[in-house]
Design a protein around this motif. Structure first.
Motif, PDB file in Angstrom:
ATOM      1  N   MET A  25      24.268 -10.876  60.535  1.00 34.92           N
ATOM      2  CA  MET A  25      24.092 -11.772  61.678  1.00 34.92           C
ATOM      3  C   MET A  25      22.725 -11.582  62.325  1.00 34.92           C
ATOM      4  O   MET A  25      22.155 -12.517  62.879  1.00 34.92           O
ATOM      5  CB  MET A  25      25.207 -11.556  62.698  1.00 34.92           C
ATOM      6  N   ALA A  26      22.175 -10.387  62.209  1.00 35.86           N
ATOM      7  CA  ALA A  26      20.846 -10.132  62.766  1.00 35.86           C
ATOM      8  C   ALA A  26      19.755 -10.917  62.033  1.00 35.86           C
ATOM      9  O   ALA A  26      18.628 -11.015  62.524  1.00 35.86           O
ATOM     10  CB  ALA A  26      20.539  -8.638  62.715  1.00 35.86           C
ATOM     11  N   ASP A  27      20.087 -11.486  60.858  1.00 34.58           N
ATOM     12  CA  ASP A  27      19.115 -12.277  60.092  1.00 34.58           C
ATOM     13  C   ASP A  27      19.021 -13.720  60.568  1.00 34.58           C
ATOM     14  O   ASP A  27      18.169 -14.477  60.086  1.00 34.58           O
ATOM     15  CB  ASP A  27      19.505 -12.303  58.608  1.00 34.58           C
ATOM     16  N   ALA A  28      19.897 -14.127  61.486  1.00 36.34           N
ATOM     17  CA  ALA A  28      19.977 -15.543  61.860  1.00 36.34           C
ATOM     18  C   ALA A  28      18.643 -16.094  62.356  1.00 36.34           C
ATOM     19  O   ALA A  28      18.236 -17.190  61.973  1.00 36.34           O
ATOM     20  CB  ALA A  28      21.071 -15.753  62.906  1.00 36.34           C
ATOM     21  N   ALA A  29      17.968 -15.346  63.208  1.00 38.84           N
ATOM     22  CA  ALA A  29      16.699 -15.848  63.763  1.00 38.84           C
ATOM     23  C   ALA A  29      15.669 -16.059  62.662  1.00 38.84           C
ATOM     24  O   ALA A  29      14.918 -17.052  62.679  1.00 38.84           O
ATOM     25  CB  ALA A  29      16.172 -14.875  64.815  1.00 38.84           C
ATOM     26  N   ALA A  30      15.605 -15.154  61.693  1.00 42.45           N
ATOM     27  CA  ALA A  30      14.647 -15.303  60.585  1.00 42.45           C
ATOM     28  C   ALA A  30      15.003 -16.502  59.720  1.00 42.45           C
ATOM     29  O   ALA A  30      14.118 -17.227  59.247  1.00 42.45           O
ATOM     30  CB  ALA A  30      14.614 -14.030  59.751  1.00 42.45           C
ATOM     31  N   ILE A  31      16.291 -16.743  59.507  1.00 40.74           N
ATOM     32  CA  ILE A  31      16.715 -17.903  58.725  1.00 40.74           C
ATOM     33  C   ILE A  31      16.327 -19.190  59.437  1.00 40.74           C
ATOM     34  O   ILE A  31      15.796 -20.124  58.816  1.00 40.74           O
ATOM     35  CB  ILE A  31      18.236 -17.846  58.471  1.00 40.74           C
ATOM     36  N   VAL A  32      16.581 -19.250  60.729  1.00 41.45           N
ATOM     37  CA  VAL A  32      16.216 -20.436  61.506  1.00 41.45           C
ATOM     38  C   VAL A  32      14.715 -20.703  61.397  1.00 41.45           C
ATOM     39  O   VAL A  32      14.273 -21.841  61.198  1.00 41.45           O
ATOM     40  CB  VAL A  32      16.637 -20.261  62.979  1.00 41.45           C
ATOM     41  N   ARG A  33      13.922 -19.647  61.512  1.00 39.48           N
ATOM     42  CA  ARG A  33      12.460 -19.807  61.507  1.00 39.48           C
ATOM     43  C   ARG A  33      11.926 -20.130  60.112  1.00 39.48           C
ATOM     44  O   ARG A  33      11.108 -21.051  59.953  1.00 39.48           O
ATOM     45  CB  ARG A  33      11.819 -18.516  62.022  1.00 39.48           C
ATOM     46  N   LEU A  34      12.365 -19.396  59.104  1.00 34.62           N
ATOM     47  CA  LEU A  34      11.790 -19.537  57.764  1.00 34.62           C
ATOM     48  C   LEU A  34      12.424 -20.661  56.960  1.00 34.62           C
ATOM     49  O   LEU A  34      11.721 -21.493  56.370  1.00 34.62           O
ATOM     50  CB  LEU A  34      11.924 -18.215  57.008  1.00 34.62           C
ATOM     51  N   ALA A  35      13.763 -20.712  56.916  1.00 34.71           N
ATOM     52  CA  ALA A  35      14.435 -21.776  56.158  1.00 34.71           C
ATOM     53  C   ALA A  35      14.283 -23.114  56.849  1.00 34.71           C
ATOM     54  O   ALA A  35      14.331 -24.165  56.199  1.00 34.71           O
ATOM     55  CB  ALA A  35      15.911 -21.441  55.979  1.00 34.71           C
ATOM     56  N   GLY A  36      14.123 -23.085  58.169  1.00 38.17           N
ATOM     57  CA  GLY A  36      13.966 -24.326  58.915  1.00 38.17           C
ATOM     58  C   GLY A  36      12.575 -24.918  58.875  1.00 38.17           C
ATOM     59  O   GLY A  36      12.357 -26.026  59.383  1.00 38.17           O
ATOM     60  N   ASP A  37      11.625 -24.206  58.302  1.00 37.31           N
ATOM     61  CA  ASP A  37      10.277 -24.745  58.125  1.00 37.31           C
ATOM     62  C   ASP A  37      10.357 -26.003  57.271  1.00 37.31           C
ATOM     63  O   ASP A  37      10.991 -26.016  56.207  1.00 37.31           O
ATOM     64  CB  ASP A  37       9.409 -23.685  57.445  1.00 37.31           C
ATOM     65  N   LYS A  38       9.714 -27.053  57.694  1.00 36.09           N
ATOM     66  CA  LYS A  38       9.808 -28.325  56.991  1.00 36.09           C
ATOM     67  C   LYS A  38       9.406 -28.212  55.535  1.00 36.09           C
ATOM     68  O   LYS A  38      10.057 -28.786  54.646  1.00 36.09           O
ATOM     69  CB  LYS A  38       8.946 -29.380  57.685  1.00 36.09           C
ATOM     70  N   ILE A  60      25.778 -17.421  57.322  1.00 37.96           N
ATOM     71  CA  ILE A  60      25.844 -15.977  57.078  1.00 37.96           C
ATOM     72  C   ILE A  60      27.298 -15.538  56.937  1.00 37.96           C
ATOM     73  O   ILE A  60      27.650 -14.784  56.012  1.00 37.96           O
ATOM     74  CB  ILE A  60      25.147 -15.201  58.209  1.00 37.96           C
ATOM     75  N   PHE A  61      28.149 -16.007  57.843  1.00 39.56           N
ATOM     76  CA  PHE A  61      29.572 -15.640  57.780  1.00 39.56           C
ATOM     77  C   PHE A  61      30.184 -16.090  56.461  1.00 39.56           C
ATOM     78  O   PHE A  61      30.871 -15.311  55.786  1.00 39.56           O
ATOM     79  CB  PHE A  61      30.322 -16.273  58.952  1.00 39.56           C
ATOM     80  N   GLU A  62      29.941 -17.330  56.061  1.00 44.74           N
ATOM     81  CA  GLU A  62      30.520 -17.855  54.825  1.00 44.74           C
ATOM     82  C   GLU A  62      29.977 -17.106  53.603  1.00 44.74           C
ATOM     83  O   GLU A  62      30.722 -16.870  52.633  1.00 44.74           O
ATOM     84  CB  GLU A  62      30.233 -19.349  54.705  1.00 44.74           C
ATOM     85  N   SER A  63      28.714 -16.728  53.637  1.00 46.96           N
ATOM     86  CA  SER A  63      28.120 -15.988  52.520  1.00 46.96           C
ATOM     87  C   SER A  63      28.751 -14.610  52.393  1.00 46.96           C
ATOM     88  O   SER A  63      29.037 -14.139  51.278  1.00 46.96           O
ATOM     89  CB  SER A  63      26.609 -15.863  52.714  1.00 46.96           C
ATOM     90  N   ARG A  64      28.982 -13.959  53.519  1.00 50.17           N
ATOM     91  CA  ARG A  64      29.599 -12.635  53.491  1.00 50.17           C
ATOM     92  C   ARG A  64      31.039 -12.718  52.970  1.00 50.17           C
ATOM     93  O   ARG A  64      31.491 -11.828  52.233  1.00 50.17           O
ATOM     94  CB  ARG A  64      29.541 -12.000  54.878  1.00 50.17           C
ATOM     95  N   LEU A  75      22.360 -12.788  48.487  1.00 51.75           N
ATOM     96  CA  LEU A  75      21.616 -11.637  48.975  1.00 51.75           C
ATOM     97  C   LEU A  75      20.349 -12.049  49.704  1.00 51.75           C
ATOM     98  O   LEU A  75      19.668 -13.007  49.328  1.00 51.75           O
ATOM     99  CB  LEU A  75      21.254 -10.719  47.806  1.00 51.75           C
ATOM    100  N   ALA A  76      20.056 -11.303  50.759  1.00 46.43           N
ATOM    101  CA  ALA A  76      18.825 -11.501  51.520  1.00 46.43           C
ATOM    102  C   ALA A  76      17.686 -10.761  50.839  1.00 46.43           C
ATOM    103  O   ALA A  76      17.856  -9.627  50.381  1.00 46.43           O
ATOM    104  CB  ALA A  76      19.004 -10.984  52.942  1.00 46.43           C
TER     105      ALA A  76
END
Length: 206
Positions: A25-38, A60-64, A75-76
């Motif tokens: 769950m601590a990865d959420a902010a990085a996912i929003v920033r990096l995966a959300g890049d256009k 993240i929850f569904e992946s776990r 995997l991250a």
């Protein structure tokens, strides 16, 4: 599909430059920033742009859950020098007995360094070595040569080209379909092992 070894969230894969671990769950902010890049999202079938924080947490929850059940290995990607900081994702999901699909993305600041190839190759090897998977499928947009190169370098073979409906992208796009079966993977392993043996012999002779 995957054995108990992979179903514990302390599981980790090591490559030359990367740690591959369960997403947190601590990865959420990085996912929003990096995966959300256009530039990252537009080449994928499912990544939204912008990427809502709630969607990252749900993913993240569904992946776990998939990892724990053994139906997936998601995997991250993290650099060994910064193992807490997610830089991308790679995953293999079972689609039916003996078949799976591969997906991956990497944050734009880490493009053109061979990191996606490093991660994909390691996870594909793990899948064929430890599970009953006989074939892994993948697809890339025709205007994404970098992602295509990752698949080709990992032994995947082009099967064809066709339109794929991508509602999150607002339409259908031409995509190349790739596949790697167990026989192809084993043949690539033999070539790789022979090359390593030759290199060792050359070093010994020198």
């Amino acid at each position: 599909m995957f054995p108990d070894l992979l179903r514990d969230d302390i599981f980790r894969l090591e490559t030359k430059r990367l740690w591959l671990r369960w997403p947190r769950m601590a990865d959420a902010a990085a996912i929003v920033r990096l995966a959300g890049d256009k530039d990252v999202a537009q080449m994928t079938e499912r990544l939204p742009h912008p990427y809502p924080p709630s969607a990252a947490e749900k993913w993240i929850f569904e992946s776990r859950v998939g990892n724990a059940q053994g139906s997936a290995a998601v995997l991250a990607l993290t650099l060994k020098t910064r193992p807490e900081d997610l830089i991308g994702m790679v995953g293999i999901h079972q689609t039916r007995p003996g078949r799976a699909v591969l997906g991956y993305w990497i944050g734009k600041p880490f493009w053109n360094q061979g990191l996606a190839r490093e991660a994909v190759g390691e996870l594909v090897d793990l899948a064929f070595r430890t599970s009953e998977v006989e074939r892994i499928d993948a697809q890339v947009r025709v205007d994404n040569p970098a992602s295509r190169a990752v698949l080709e370098d990992s032994g995947f073979r082009l099967e064809g080209v066709g339109l794929v409906d991508m509602p999150v992208r607002g339409g259908a796009f031409d995509c190349q379909r790739f596949q790697l079966d167990r026989a192809g993977w084993m043949a690539a392993q033999q070539v790789r092992d022979a090359a390593l043996l030759h290199a060792d012999c050359v070093r010994s002779a020198g």
